[in-house]
Every structure is written in structure tokens, then in C-alpha cells.
Design an enzyme around this catalytic site. Structure first.
Site, PDB file in Angstrom:
ATOM      1  CE1 TYR B 100      -3.618   2.592   0.547  1.00  0.00           C
ATOM      2  CE2 TYR B 100      -1.874   3.995   1.766  1.00  0.00           C
ATOM      3  CZ  TYR B 100      -2.859   3.466   1.769  1.00  0.00           C
ATOM      4  OH  TYR B 100      -3.458   4.972   1.786  1.00  0.00           O
ATOM      5  CD  GLU B 183      -5.186   5.257  -1.414  1.00  0.00           C
ATOM      6  OE1 GLU B 183      -4.987   5.941  -0.271  1.00  0.00           O
ATOM      7  OE2 GLU B 183      -5.923   4.457  -2.460  1.00  0.00           O
TER       8      GLU B 183
END
Lengths: 288, 361
Positions: B100, B183
Site C-alpha cells: 500500500y 494512492e
């Protein structure tokens, strides 16, 4: 008088624009009323040599400072150029920039604030109505007729809501020491805790009103950092949840940001929070 | 404004972040163009601007032989009420490990916040809550043009070195594209190296123009009309129309309606310095909403002049009852104009809100 007094010399950057010229005039009318210095110079690149309401305009901040004593600048430059202007002020030695401009790209704001800090320059705003110390100094666009001199300090993220609170206080005979609009953008220069630290040093201030909004946690951070008696009001209790910012927003802010959570945390710190704006004067009266 | 996944991936790819092979289609039959991708299977991903897409059935892994059929299914669906107009067709990536990675604006430090975790996917928020230390964070000053090596070492820990290059590239995208969020979740470790399996990029609304984005797609039709006229508008579910000036004062008016157990039909902030024409448009926009049976106007003149506001209300000439609170610059003149036409005026915001609540729909 936490950001200057009637002797403070002021530069208006973006002085030849419609907003800049109009508010330069109002600031100087206020200065005249209180016997203060007010705006001594304007700056607009390419417009050096002109005058705005009798005040000389220069091409750069450096040029203006060669001719005039000023420690403070009020900024009306349009959003796309405002970050650059803040850096120009700081580099030239200005100690305080009040950035009225809205719609500054946030990356410009972040860079300008960091750069200003390197030069020992504080930034209020952007997207703010400025500062008003009744009877002493007006920096920005607040309608001075609503204000009265006294002992309550006000810090707010909102413009008109500040006027609403000040109006209620004045009508109830409660004067203000200084009112600071810190601005509504996600990233701002002076935060609640920075401004509160200045109020702590101000002998005229006996109590504080803090007006916050949904988003972030700067209200809690600030309110927890002062010994002054304080009442808070948080706008946005009825606001629908903000559009989610990916997972990062949730991870970075946790449950912070929404108005109800903010109020709960403030009350957890032992701080009085008004449910309605009209309750603020009553609570302040208890402190004085 | 939130970019769609394929738009974000195009930007990432140009900045040197590897992305899966594939492309976007607007009708199911176009999927055939992408059946030469490697492997027996492809992934179909609905391009919508809402989160939780995977859990809502917006991502389909299919055999190539059934891809067009599955695409037809997908195009007929809605995700959280939003119609699917574009589908991204990509190679199916055998993923060895998921990471992530995100970069966002941090209000407190006034710089970038970098987040990295050695596991990714839709459950990242649960992980962050369960084990906060699993998500490593660093703050970075806007005066530093790239992520320093020590920060990359701290963030990536035992993850492959290549991750550092992806972080560096993503930080470049974050700065150059005026992002408030960049992201990658998941960042996938595959046989051919790191690949951004998903991509999210939100561009600062104040920077759309210089990023060459003409229309903010995040706004509804009515919100866009409002923005073009210099005010901001949000639809809500109640019956009391609300017009204020300044976001804070307008929000406080809505809060007060809720406090007195009423429900607002909208949020409308006419903005600073609104003149007659803008106020007229605002009143008409609010009155157009069929649920609105009464309109509360709460205006505090600073830059805004009360006489201009009064003229705007009068020339809007709407059928609903309008209850007004005006204070500040040129207040006397504004009140006189409204009184002449028989408009109801009250002295403070509590009074106007209570009066509005007594109006039956």
C-alpha cells in the site's frame, strides 16, 4: 494587539486591483479614525509610479521598503500568483503577511508558508478576512463598524461567521481585544495554537472565543494548548460527510474532522462548546 | 477533482510507474481490441468516481472467450447509483505480494504525508486500525524536491528496492499534478516487477485550470451552475431553502435548523460581495427545488451590501415565503426596500430559523 498596533506600517500587495484598492481605502479610513499609520505603500508589478487613493505604488516589495517603513503586508493578489507574492514579502523582510486571497493552489500555499518560515515571516490565511484590533489596527476586510474595544479575543476559520459572533458580542456590550480570521483552507499559516500563544502574552485579553469548522483537528490541538478561559463553536454539525479521500484520508485522520467528533473531543478536554452562535455571549460573560 | 483510474494510470505510466497493459473501452464490443493481452484471462474494471467499487461488483476477472459478454453485463450495471460509461480492460496480473502506498496533504505539518504498508488491498483501513505501526508514515517539507534516501529506507523497510523508485515517482506526480492525494493500492509485486494495479489521483480544485482541466466532474449540474455564477450550492433532503453568505455562516444556519429539529433543502453560499444579479439567481435556484416551501436568507454584509441583496430578493420574485435577516453594510437601505414590498424581516438568525419552522409545507 497581538499582530501589531496603530504604529504598524502596512503594504498592500495587489493594490491596483478592484478588491485591493477598495480595501486599501477602508484600511486607511480606519487608521485615520484611530490615529494610526495604516497603509504606506502598494505593490503591483508593472504599476510602479502610480497612486491608489493617494498611496504610492511600487513594482516590487523591495522597492516599496526602500522608501517606507512597513513590517506587515496584506495580500489581494489573485490565487495563481499569490504563493509567489507571499515568498516575495518574506524574502524582502516583511514580518507578517495577511493573505486575503482565496483559491490558492494548496501546493503553492504549502511552499510559500514553508519558505516564509525560513525567513522568520508569519502568514495568516490564505482565504481569510484578516485581523482587527479595535481602536488600533485593521489588516484586511473585516467590517469595522461591528467591532468594539474590550477584552475578548476571537479566532475563527470563517469570515462572515466571525462578524456574526462579533456583532452579537458588541450588541451585548462585550468588546474585543483582537479578532483573527485564520482562514478556511485545509492548509493555513497561523493555526489556532499559534494565535492562542500570542493571545496568552496579551494583557488586554481575558477570555477567548474559538470558531471552528468541520475538517482537520487544529481546533482541538489549539484549545488544549491554552490556559485562557475559552468557549468554542464548531460549524458543520449538520454537514453531510465529506467525500472520502481514498484510504489515505481515513488512515491519516482516523475519526477526526467531523463536527460532532470535534465537539466531543473539545468537551472531553473540559472546554465549553456552544450549540448555537447566540449562546456565545452568555458563556463569555461567565468568564469576565 | 478525482481522476478516473485509467486517467491516473496514464499519468503514472508517463512518470515511470509501471502499470498493467490495457486500455479503456466505451462499448462492450471494443473489448475485442484487447484480447491480444498476455494470458488467458483479462480484468474488466468499471471506471466510476466512487470508492468501494470492487465490493460493489465493479471489477470482473474473466476468460478472454467470455470477455465481451461479461463487459455487456458490466455496462448494464450501476455502481452506487452511477451508470458505467467506461470500462478499463487490463491483462490479468499474477500477484505475488501486495503493498500500500499513498501521498497526501497533511494539514498539521503543512507538507506531504507519505504512507507505506507491506500489505495492501481493500482492507488496508482495518489493518491501520488494528496495527497502526503496520502503516509507516513520514512527513516531507514542500521545500524538498524529492524524497530523501533515508526516508525511502525507513518507509520501505524490507520491501524490494524497486518500491523506493515508485515512491520517488509518485512524489513527483503528487507535486507536478497539484495532487491532494496520490494512492496506489495495491502496488503489486509480479514476475515482471512492481506494477500499480490500481491508481487514485485527486487534483486540487484550485489548480484545475493550470492542470488543463476545464470542467470539474465532481460537481452536479446544479452545483456547476452555481459555481459559474460565483456561489456554492449543495442539494440536501429537507424543505427549508437556505441562502447565506460565507461558508461558515451558511453552515451555522443549517446547524441551527437541525438544532430546532427542522431540515434544510440545500446549502447555498452566495460568496463575498454578491450583487443584485447574483442574489436574484441564488434565490431563483433555491426556489426551483419543488421541496422548498420557505426560504431563509441570512446575510451579514461586509463586502456584501444589504441594499444589493434586498434588490436581488425583490427582483427574483419567487412564490415561496422568504424570511430575511440582514445586517451590516447599508443595512438601513436594504431593510427599507424589503419593508416597502412587504417582506418579512427578523433581527437575528435564531428568529428567522424559528419563523421558517412554523411554515407548513
Amino acid at each position: 494587539m497581538i499582530y501589531g498596533d496603530r504604529k504598524t506600517g502596512v503594504i498592500v500587495q495587489g493594490a491596483t486591483g478592484q478588491q485591493g484598492a477598495f480595501h486599501l481605502k477602508l484600511m486607511n479610513e480606519y487608521a485615520k479614525e484611530v490615529g494610526g499609520t495604516g497603509v504606506v505603500a502598494g505593490v503591483t508589478p508593472g504599476k510602479g509610479g502610480q497612486e491608489v487613493h493617494g498611496i504610492p505604488v511600487y513594482d516590487s516589495v523591495r522597492d516599496a521598503l526602500l522608501e517606507h517603513d512597513a513590517t506587515t503586508a496584506v495580500l489581494f493578489v489573485p490565487g495563481g500568483a499569490a504563493g509567489d507574492s507571499i515568498m516575495e514579502e518574506a524574502e524582502a523582510g516583511v514580518e507578517l503577511v495577511v493573505a486575503i486571497t482565496e483559491h490558492i493552489p494548496v501546493h503553492d500555499t504549502m511552499r510559500a508558508i514553508a519558505y516564509a518560515k525560513l525567513h522568520g515571516c508569519a502568514v495568516i490565511g490564505p482565504n481569510c478576512p484578516g485581523v482587527l484590533s479595535p481602536g488600533e489596527l485593521k489588516l484586511g476586510i473585516m467590517p469595522s463598524s461591528l467591532f468594539s474595544r474590550g477584552h475578548v479575543g476571537v479566532i475563527s476559520r470563517s469570515g462572515t461567521l466571525t462578524y456574526e459572533v462579533v456583532d452579537e458580542l458588541t450588541r451585548r456590550g462585550i468588546g474585543q481585544s483582537t479578532v483573527v480570521g485564520i482562514g478556511g483552507d485545509p492548509v493555513i499559516g497561523q493555526t489556532f495554537s499559534d494565535v492562542l500563544a500570542r493571545f496568552e502574552e496579551d494583557p488586554a485579553t481575558k477570555a477567548m472565543v474559538l470558531i471552528g469548522e468541520v475538517g482537520g483537528n487544529l481546533e482541538e490541538e489549539g484549545a488544549g494548548s491554552t490556559d485562557l478561559p475559552l468557549v468554542a463553536y464548531i460549524a458543520g454539525v449538520s454537514a453531510p460527510p465529506e467525500k472520502r479521500m481514498g484510504h489515505a484520508g481515513a488512515i491519516a485522520e482516523g475519526g477526526e474532522g467531523d463536527a460532532k467528533g470535534k465537539i466531543r473531543r473539545l468537551r472531553g478536554l473540559g472546554i465549553r462548546v456552544a450549540d448555537r452562535v447566540s449562546e456565545i455571549p452568555d458563556i463569555v460573560t461567565d468568564f469576565l | 477533482m478525482k481522476l478516473l483510474e485509467y486517467e491516473a494510470k496514464e499519468i503514472f505510466a508517463r512518470s515511470g510507474i509501471p502499470t498493467p497493459q490495457g486500455g479503456v473501452v466505451r462499448v462492450p464490443e471494443e473489448v475485442e481490441k484487447w484480447l491480444n493481452l498476455p494470458g488467458d484471462r483479462v480484468v474488466l474494471k468499471a471506471q466510476v468516481e466512487v470508492g468501494g467499487r470492487g465490493k460493489a461488483g465493479g471489477v470482473v476477472i474473466t476468460e478472454k472467450s467470455e470477455a465481451v459478454l461479461k463487459a455487456r453485463d458490466l455496462f448494464s450495471k450501476t455502481i452506487k447509483g452511477i451508470a458505467i460509461r467506461e470500462v478499463l480492460v487490463e491483462e490479468f496480473l499474477p500477484i505475488q505480494k501486495e503493498f500500500y502506498l499513498a501521498i497526501t496533504v497533511d494539514r498539521s505539518s503543512k507538507g506531504a504525508l507519505l504512507l507505506f504498508a507491506e500489505s495492501g488491498g481493500a482492507d488496508i483501513e482495518d489493518l491501520a486500525e488494528r496495527d497502526p505501526r503496520a502503516v509507516r508514515r513520514t512527513l516531507l517539507s514542500p521545500l524538498v524536491p524529492e524524497v530523501p534516501q533515508f526516508m525511502l529506507r525507513y518507509l520501505t523497510g524490507k520491501a524490494p528496492k524497486e518500491v523506493g523508485q515508485v515512491i520517488q515517482a509518485l512524489y513527483r506526480v503528487f507535486r507536478e499534478k497539484d495532487a491532494i492525494l496520490a494512492e496506489i493500492n495495491p502496488l503489486a509485486s509480479t514476475a515482471r516487477g512492481m506494477v500499480a494495479a490500481d491508481a487514485k489521483l485527486i487534483v486540487d480544485d484550485n489548480a484545475l485550470k493550470r492542470q488543463g482541466i476545464a470542467v470539474n466532474r465532481d460537481l452536479s449540474m446544479r452545483e456547476r451552475v452555481a459555481e459559474e455564477n460565483g456561489f456554492s450550492y449543495v442539494d440536501l433532503a429537507g424543505t427549508i431553502g437556505v441562502i447565506g453568505n460565507g461558508a461558515g455562516l451558511t453552515m451555522a444556519t443549517l446547524d441551527l435548523i437541525e438544532y430546532y429539529k427542522g431540515s434544510a433543502a440545500n446549502f447555498l453560499d452566495v460568496g463575498g460581495g454578491a450583487g443584485e444579479e447574483r442574489v436574484k439567481l441564488a434565490v431563483q435556484l433555491v426556489a426551483e427545488n419543488p421541496s422548498v416551501n420557505v426560504i431563509v436568507v441570512n446575510l451579514l454584509g461586509g463586502i456584501t451590501r444589504c441594499d444589493e441583496v434586498a434588490r436581488g430578493i425583490i427582483s427574483a420574485g419567487v412564490s415561496q415565503r422568504v424570511i430575511v435577516r440582514l445586517a451590516g453594510t447599508n443595512e438601513e437601505e436594504g431593510r427599507r426596500l424589503l419593508a416597502e414590498r412587504g417582506y418579512e424581516m427578523l433581527g437575528n438568525m435564531d428568529e428567522v430559523v424559528r419563523a421558517a419552522l412554523e411554515v407548513k409545507g
